[in-house]
Design a protein around this motif. Structure first.
Motif, PDB file in Angstrom:
ATOM      1  N   UNK A   1       7.634   3.931  -8.834  1.00 22.94           N
ATOM      2  CA  UNK A   1       8.316   2.655  -8.555  1.00 22.94           C
ATOM      3  C   UNK A   1       8.206   1.726  -9.765  1.00 22.94           C
ATOM      4  N   UNK A   2       7.001   1.627 -10.342  1.00 21.89           N
ATOM      5  CA  UNK A   2       6.782   0.741 -11.493  1.00 21.89           C
ATOM      6  C   UNK A   2       7.640   1.148 -12.690  1.00 21.89           C
ATOM      7  N   UNK A   3       7.801   2.451 -12.901  1.00 26.37           N
ATOM      8  CA  UNK A   3       8.533   2.944 -14.070  1.00 26.37           C
ATOM      9  C   UNK A   3      10.054   2.917 -13.900  1.00 26.37           C
ATOM     10  N   UNK A   4      10.518   3.092 -12.665  1.00 19.57           N
ATOM     11  CA  UNK A   4      11.951   3.350 -12.491  1.00 19.57           C
ATOM     12  C   UNK A   4      12.735   2.300 -11.713  1.00 19.57           C
ATOM     13  N   UNK A   5      12.077   1.523 -10.860  1.00 23.67           N
ATOM     14  CA  UNK A   5      12.843   0.649  -9.970  1.00 23.67           C
ATOM     15  C   UNK A   5      12.863  -0.798 -10.433  1.00 23.67           C
ATOM     16  N   UNK A   6      14.022  -1.418 -10.268  1.00 23.95           N
ATOM     17  CA  UNK A   6      14.202  -2.839 -10.560  1.00 23.95           C
ATOM     18  C   UNK A   6      15.239  -3.397  -9.590  1.00 23.95           C
TER      19      UNK A   6
ATOM     20  N   UNK B   1       7.517  -0.890  -3.183  1.00 21.01           N
ATOM     21  CA  UNK B   1       8.779  -1.644  -3.235  1.00 21.01           C
ATOM     22  C   UNK B   1       8.616  -2.972  -2.496  1.00 21.01           C
ATOM     23  N   UNK B   2       7.985  -2.914  -1.333  1.00 24.98           N
ATOM     24  CA  UNK B   2       7.766  -4.120  -0.526  1.00 24.98           C
ATOM     25  C   UNK B   2       6.806  -5.076  -1.248  1.00 24.98           C
ATOM     26  N   UNK B   3       5.719  -4.510  -1.786  1.00 24.91           N
ATOM     27  CA  UNK B   3       4.694  -5.306  -2.467  1.00 24.91           C
ATOM     28  C   UNK B   3       5.274  -6.071  -3.658  1.00 24.91           C
ATOM     29  N   UNK B   4       6.187  -5.417  -4.389  1.00 24.85           N
ATOM     30  CA  UNK B   4       6.790  -6.043  -5.572  1.00 24.85           C
ATOM     31  C   UNK B   4       7.971  -6.954  -5.210  1.00 24.85           C
ATOM     32  N   UNK B   5       8.384  -6.912  -3.951  1.00 21.70           N
ATOM     33  CA  UNK B   5       9.500  -7.747  -3.517  1.00 21.70           C
ATOM     34  C   UNK B   5      10.822  -7.363  -4.162  1.00 21.70           C
TER      35      UNK B   5
ATOM     36  N   UNK C   1      12.018   8.426   7.054  1.00 20.06           N
ATOM     37  CA  UNK C   1      12.200   7.448   5.977  1.00 20.06           C
ATOM     38  C   UNK C   1      13.019   6.245   6.440  1.00 20.06           C
ATOM     39  N   UNK C   2      13.906   6.445   7.418  1.00 22.77           N
ATOM     40  CA  UNK C   2      14.621   5.303   8.020  1.00 22.77           C
ATOM     41  C   UNK C   2      13.609   4.323   8.619  1.00 22.77           C
ATOM     42  N   UNK C   3      12.644   4.866   9.371  1.00 20.25           N
ATOM     43  CA  UNK C   3      11.621   4.023  10.004  1.00 20.25           C
ATOM     44  C   UNK C   3      10.788   3.285   8.962  1.00 20.25           C
ATOM     45  N   UNK C   4      10.404   3.978   7.877  1.00 23.05           N
ATOM     46  CA  UNK C   4       9.622   3.334   6.818  1.00 23.05           C
ATOM     47  C   UNK C   4      10.386   2.158   6.207  1.00 23.05           C
ATOM     48  N   UNK C   5      11.681   2.362   5.949  1.00 22.40           N
ATOM     49  CA  UNK C   5      12.521   1.316   5.344  1.00 22.40           C
ATOM     50  C   UNK C   5      12.643   0.115   6.286  1.00 22.40           C
ATOM     51  N   UNK C   6      12.911   0.394   7.564  1.00 23.42           N
ATOM     52  CA  UNK C   6      13.073  -0.680   8.558  1.00 23.42           C
ATOM     53  C   UNK C   6      11.767  -1.447   8.750  1.00 23.42           C
ATOM     54  N   UNK C   7      10.658  -0.701   8.883  1.00 22.90           N
ATOM     55  CA  UNK C   7       9.360  -1.341   9.117  1.00 22.90           C
ATOM     56  C   UNK C   7       8.943  -2.226   7.938  1.00 22.90           C
ATOM     57  N   UNK C   8       9.379  -1.852   6.728  1.00 22.57           N
ATOM     58  CA  UNK C   8       9.025  -2.638   5.536  1.00 22.57           C
ATOM     59  C   UNK C   8       9.973  -3.816   5.323  1.00 22.57           C
ATOM     60  N   UNK C   9      11.022  -3.902   6.143  1.00 19.11           N
ATOM     61  CA  UNK C   9      11.977  -5.000   6.017  1.00 19.11           C
ATOM     62  C   UNK C   9      12.890  -4.879   4.814  1.00 19.11           C
TER      63      UNK C   9
END
Length: 232
Positions: A20-25, A45-49, A61-69
């Motif tokens: 996540x740190x290397x690839x996502x923005x 992803x959630x932690x970094x906002x 993975x749908x549940x993980x995405x939903x639960x993380x908002x």
């Protein structure tokens, strides 16, 4: 035993966070894979906002995405993705990968194929010299239910040992998110000519998808016992 489990979890976390740190923005369209390491990808992803659009590869993975908002989408609304981050059951030095221990290989492959790049996150036990070194359950193959017996007979003729994956807490076979059965094709390592084997299995009528991911990953992160990561 619990110490080994803690080391595994910390290595999964290290790999997930590093990817996540290397690839996502902000602004990226991201495929979210399946498996135990992906929880840490979503956590980061959630932690970094991060403001990203997430397309899942499974109900999990749908549940993980939903639960993380996080922002949930699908391939009909977001057909082109910038990157997919997914787990693996084993990775060899030639980037041949076995996936599908969780039975999601069809959706994982569809989402990965819709992405500009696929990044794999895994713990140190998944880093092997040849497939089958640690992963003893075989190649996961998704088949339509009516075809599973002829498919298994054909796999046997290819020197594989197919086993219909059975459910744990319900009677009968495992049913995938797509309503299909899963065959685990066990083999004696090392496999020869894995790219051709993947084609041969896929060409059997009734086979929907295999868990062999060949030349699809751009980078693999392996979390280590000490919390560091190595990559290939």
């Amino acid at each position: 035993m619990s110490n080994e489990k803690e080391l595994l979890e910390s290595s999964k976390k290290a790999a997930g966070y590093k990817a996540v740190d290397d690839y996502l923005s902000d602004g990226l369209r991201v495929g979210i894979g399946s498996g135990s390491t992906i929880k840490y990808v979503v956590d980061r992803i959630k932690e970094k906002g991060l403001n990203v659009v997430c397309v899942p590869t499974s109900f999990q993975s749908t549940q993980l995405i939903v639960d993380a908002g996080l922002t949930l989408s699908d391939l009909s609304r977001t057909p082109s993705l910038d990157i997919t981050i997914d787990g693996a059951d084993e990775v060899d030095p030639d980037f041949n990968i076995i996936k599908g221990g969780g039975g999601c290989q069809l959706q994982e492959k569809v989402v990965a194929y819709a992405s500009k790049q696929l990044v794999i996150v895994a713990d140190y036990t998944k880093d092997v010299k040849h497939l089958g070194e640690n992963w003893k359950k075989g190649i996961p193959i998704e088949v339509i239910p009516m075809a599973y017996v002829p498919v298994m007979k054909k796999l046997e003729s290819m020197s594989l040992t197919p086993v219909l994956r059975m459910a744990v807490n319900k009677a009968g076979p495992v049913v995938s998110d797509n309503g299909n059965f899963i065959i685990d094709a066990k083999f004696q390592p090392p496999l020869s000519n894995i790219p051709q084997l993947a084609i041969d299995i896929k060409m059997i009528p009734g086979v929907v998808e295999t868990g062999l991911f060949i030349n699809m990953a751009k980078k693999v992160y392996f979390g280590q016992k000490d919390g560091s990561t190595t990559s290939r």
